[in-house]
Motif scaffolding. Structure first.
Motif, PDB file in Angstrom:
ATOM      1  N   LYS A 184       0.941  -1.375   0.008  1.00 30.01           N
ATOM      2  CA  LYS A 184       0.072   0.485   0.080  1.00 30.01           C
ATOM      3  C   LYS A 184       1.083   1.404  -0.206  1.00 30.01           C
ATOM      4  O   LYS A 184       1.882   1.566   0.718  1.00 30.01           O
ATOM      5  CB  LYS A 184      -0.684   0.065   1.230  1.00 30.01           C
ATOM      6  CG  LYS A 184      -2.614   0.808   0.891  1.00 30.01           C
ATOM      7  CD  LYS A 184      -2.903   0.356   1.977  1.00 30.01           C
ATOM      8  CE  LYS A 184      -3.179   0.821   3.289  1.00 30.01           C
ATOM      9  NZ  LYS A 184      -3.874   1.145   4.152  1.00 30.01           N
ATOM     10  N   CYS A 185       0.108   2.578  -0.602  1.00 33.04           N
ATOM     11  CA  CYS A 185       1.256   3.282  -0.372  1.00 33.04           C
ATOM     12  C   CYS A 185       0.866   4.203   0.517  1.00 33.04           C
ATOM     13  O   CYS A 185      -0.279   4.225   0.770  1.00 33.04           O
ATOM     14  CB  CYS A 185       0.954   4.191  -2.000  1.00 33.04           C
ATOM     15  SG  CYS A 185       1.270   6.341  -2.111  1.00 33.04           S
ATOM     16  N   SER A 186       1.974   4.739   1.598  1.00 28.17           N
ATOM     17  CA  SER A 186       1.735   5.507   2.816  1.00 28.17           C
ATOM     18  C   SER A 186       0.806   7.225   2.976  1.00 28.17           C
ATOM     19  O   SER A 186       0.166   7.025   3.280  1.00 28.17           O
ATOM     20  CB  SER A 186       2.841   4.966   3.435  1.00 28.17           C
ATOM     21  OG  SER A 186       4.232   5.774   3.217  1.00 28.17           O
ATOM     22  N   TYR A 187       1.078   7.301   1.316  1.00 27.66           N
ATOM     23  CA  TYR A 187       0.797   8.574   1.054  1.00 27.66           C
ATOM     24  C   TYR A 187      -0.863   8.162   0.534  1.00 27.66           C
ATOM     25  O   TYR A 187      -1.535   8.996   1.184  1.00 27.66           O
ATOM     26  CB  TYR A 187       1.782   9.025   0.228  1.00 27.66           C
ATOM     27  CG  TYR A 187       1.659  10.903  -0.167  1.00 27.66           C
ATOM     28  CD1 TYR A 187       2.032  11.723   0.612  1.00 27.66           C
ATOM     29  CD2 TYR A 187       0.822  10.938  -0.776  1.00 27.66           C
ATOM     30  CE1 TYR A 187       1.531  13.032   0.358  1.00 27.66           C
ATOM     31  CE2 TYR A 187       0.377  12.390  -1.079  1.00 27.66           C
ATOM     32  CZ  TYR A 187       0.161  13.502  -0.279  1.00 27.66           C
ATOM     33  OH  TYR A 187       1.277  14.340  -0.767  1.00 27.66           O
ATOM     34  N   CYS A 188      -1.049   7.766  -0.501  1.00 27.57           N
ATOM     35  CA  CYS A 188      -2.428   7.889  -0.901  1.00 27.57           C
ATOM     36  C   CYS A 188      -3.293   6.463  -0.954  1.00 27.57           C
ATOM     37  O   CYS A 188      -4.355   6.850  -0.870  1.00 27.57           O
ATOM     38  CB  CYS A 188      -2.420   8.469  -2.482  1.00 27.57           C
ATOM     39  SG  CYS A 188      -2.465   6.791  -3.484  1.00 27.57           S
ATOM     40  N   GLY A 189      -2.949   5.526  -0.582  1.00 29.52           N
ATOM     41  CA  GLY A 189      -3.511   4.753  -0.137  1.00 29.52           C
ATOM     42  C   GLY A 189      -3.946   3.076  -0.816  1.00 29.52           C
ATOM     43  O   GLY A 189      -4.327   2.588  -0.346  1.00 29.52           O
ATOM     44  N   PHE A 190      -2.829   3.741  -2.211  1.00 29.85           N
ATOM     45  CA  PHE A 190      -3.640   2.713  -3.568  1.00 29.85           C
ATOM     46  C   PHE A 190      -2.490   1.466  -2.998  1.00 29.85           C
ATOM     47  O   PHE A 190      -1.789   1.399  -3.021  1.00 29.85           O
ATOM     48  CB  PHE A 190      -2.899   3.198  -4.628  1.00 29.85           C
ATOM     49  CG  PHE A 190      -3.142   3.259  -5.827  1.00 29.85           C
ATOM     50  CD1 PHE A 190      -4.400   2.687  -6.183  1.00 29.85           C
ATOM     51  CD2 PHE A 190      -1.480   2.840  -6.777  1.00 29.85           C
ATOM     52  CE1 PHE A 190      -4.268   2.123  -7.357  1.00 29.85           C
ATOM     53  CE2 PHE A 190      -1.797   1.585  -7.865  1.00 29.85           C
ATOM     54  CZ  PHE A 190      -3.216   1.558  -8.029  1.00 29.85           C
ATOM     55  N   ARG A 191      -3.598   0.557  -3.326  1.00 27.99           N
ATOM     56  CA  ARG A 191      -2.902  -1.039  -3.480  1.00 27.99           C
ATOM     57  C   ARG A 191      -2.189  -1.202  -4.941  1.00 27.99           C
ATOM     58  O   ARG A 191      -2.662  -1.341  -5.525  1.00 27.99           O
ATOM     59  CB  ARG A 191      -3.110  -1.617  -3.159  1.00 27.99           C
ATOM     60  CG  ARG A 191      -3.664  -1.750  -1.238  1.00 27.99           C
ATOM     61  CD  ARG A 191      -4.613  -2.975  -0.752  1.00 27.99           C
ATOM     62  NE  ARG A 191      -5.146  -2.439   0.132  1.00 27.99           N
ATOM     63  CZ  ARG A 191      -5.142  -3.750   0.765  1.00 27.99           C
ATOM     64  NH1 ARG A 191      -5.741  -4.715   0.699  1.00 27.99           N
ATOM     65  NH2 ARG A 191      -6.194  -3.235   1.897  1.00 27.99           N
ATOM     66  N   ASN A 206      -0.385   5.892  -8.605  1.00 32.14           N
ATOM     67  CA  ASN A 206      -1.777   6.538  -8.540  1.00 32.14           C
ATOM     68  C   ASN A 206      -0.843   7.897  -8.400  1.00 32.14           C
ATOM     69  O   ASN A 206      -1.560   8.965  -9.328  1.00 32.14           O
ATOM     70  CB  ASN A 206      -2.611   6.100  -7.126  1.00 32.14           C
ATOM     71  CG  ASN A 206      -3.596   7.258  -6.962  1.00 32.14           C
ATOM     72  OD1 ASN A 206      -4.263   7.348  -7.897  1.00 32.14           O
ATOM     73  ND2 ASN A 206      -3.979   8.106  -6.044  1.00 32.14           N
ATOM     74  N   CYS A 207      -0.350   8.110  -7.564  1.00 35.19           N
ATOM     75  CA  CYS A 207       0.031   9.814  -6.887  1.00 35.19           C
ATOM     76  C   CYS A 207       1.290  10.507  -7.328  1.00 35.19           C
ATOM     77  O   CYS A 207       1.497  11.319  -6.938  1.00 35.19           O
ATOM     78  CB  CYS A 207      -0.231   9.975  -5.246  1.00 35.19           C
ATOM     79  SG  CYS A 207       1.046   8.916  -4.079  1.00 35.19           S
ATOM     80  N   GLY A 208       2.087   9.074  -7.537  1.00 38.46           N
ATOM     81  CA  GLY A 208       3.278   9.504  -7.678  1.00 38.46           C
ATOM     82  C   GLY A 208       4.561   9.535  -6.862  1.00 38.46           C
ATOM     83  O   GLY A 208       5.601   9.074  -7.107  1.00 38.46           O
TER      84      GLY A 208
HETATM   85 ZN   LIG Z   1       0.039   7.267  -3.550  1.00 37.13          ZN
END
Ligand SMILES: [Zn+2]
Length: 225
Positions: A184-191, A206-208
């Protein structure tokens, strides 16, 4: 006082003292910790803590042995050979005795010393400490092998940290081992899906955001994933 002689003919004196626990000032800081092999601990603030060198070298070797073991066929002769190699190295890591100077069991002492200092530092600095659950037995079915893995010092580290948190009124939390802390991306939550172990850095689709694998996992652990 109790005198104990262990299986390696080393003597220990053990006794109980009563103390008044000193209180630690509140810091309003919390930290997540990702435990690993080449980096012993990665903190959610980006700090990386390496294990003492002789330990690190042997742990890397152990990880290599374990990878090879996993590739062998269950019940086969090569598998038994690999298992033995792991058991021997494990005993070496755990129980090296009489290295150079006067102190017996130098490596084990070194490891315990390292774990004590690390856990004390963390408890001093943070009000809340979050670790990942070490469900080692679930990871590997072979009991002897899982014991080897569990003895990297992670368990001892957890026990020391937990005990010190209790003693000084800090909060100690453990999150489920199977939470997708590295996916999981700790910044935006995208898996972003499962990542092979050799992927040390990645960019969120997702957020780069660019992530160090272990730091991202430690941040997720801190937030409870
Ligand atoms: Zn992200």
């Amino acid at each position: 006082m109790t005198i104990v002689k262990d299986s390696a003919n080393r003597y220990y004196a053990s006794f109980v003292v009563e103390i008044n626990p000193e209180s630690l000032p509140k810091t309003d800081n919390s930290i997540g910790i990702d435990l690993g092999i080449s980096t012993f601990a990665t903190l959610s603030n980006g700090e990386k803590i390496l294990a003492p060198k002789p330990l690190k070298k042997n742990l890397k070797k152990l990880a290599k042995f374990q990878r090879k073991f996993a590739k062998t066929e269950p019940g086969s002769k090569p598998r038994e050979r690999r298992r033995l190699k792991i058991a021997r190295l494990h005993a070496k890591i755990k129980d090296i005795s009489f290295p150079s100077e006067c102190c017996a069991n130098g490596m084990l002492r070194k490891r315990t010393d390292f774990l004590h200092k690390l856990s004390t530092n963390l408890v001093k600095k943070y009000d809340t400490i979050v670790l990942e659950d070490l469900n080692v037995s679930g990871m590997v079915k072979n009991r002897k092998l899982s014991k080897a893995i569990s003895d990297l010092g992670w368990r001892q580290f957890r026990t020391l940290t937990e005990t010190k948190c209790e003693k000084y009124g800090r909060e100690f939390r453990v999150i489920n081992r199977w939470e997708p802390t590295s996916q999981k991306c700790s910044y935006c939550g995208f898996r972003g899906g499962k990542k092979e172990l050799n992927v040390r850095e990645w960019t969120c689709l997702n957020c780069g955001t660019f992530h160090d694998r272990d730091v991202n996992a430690a941040i997720n652990i801190r937030m409870g994933c």
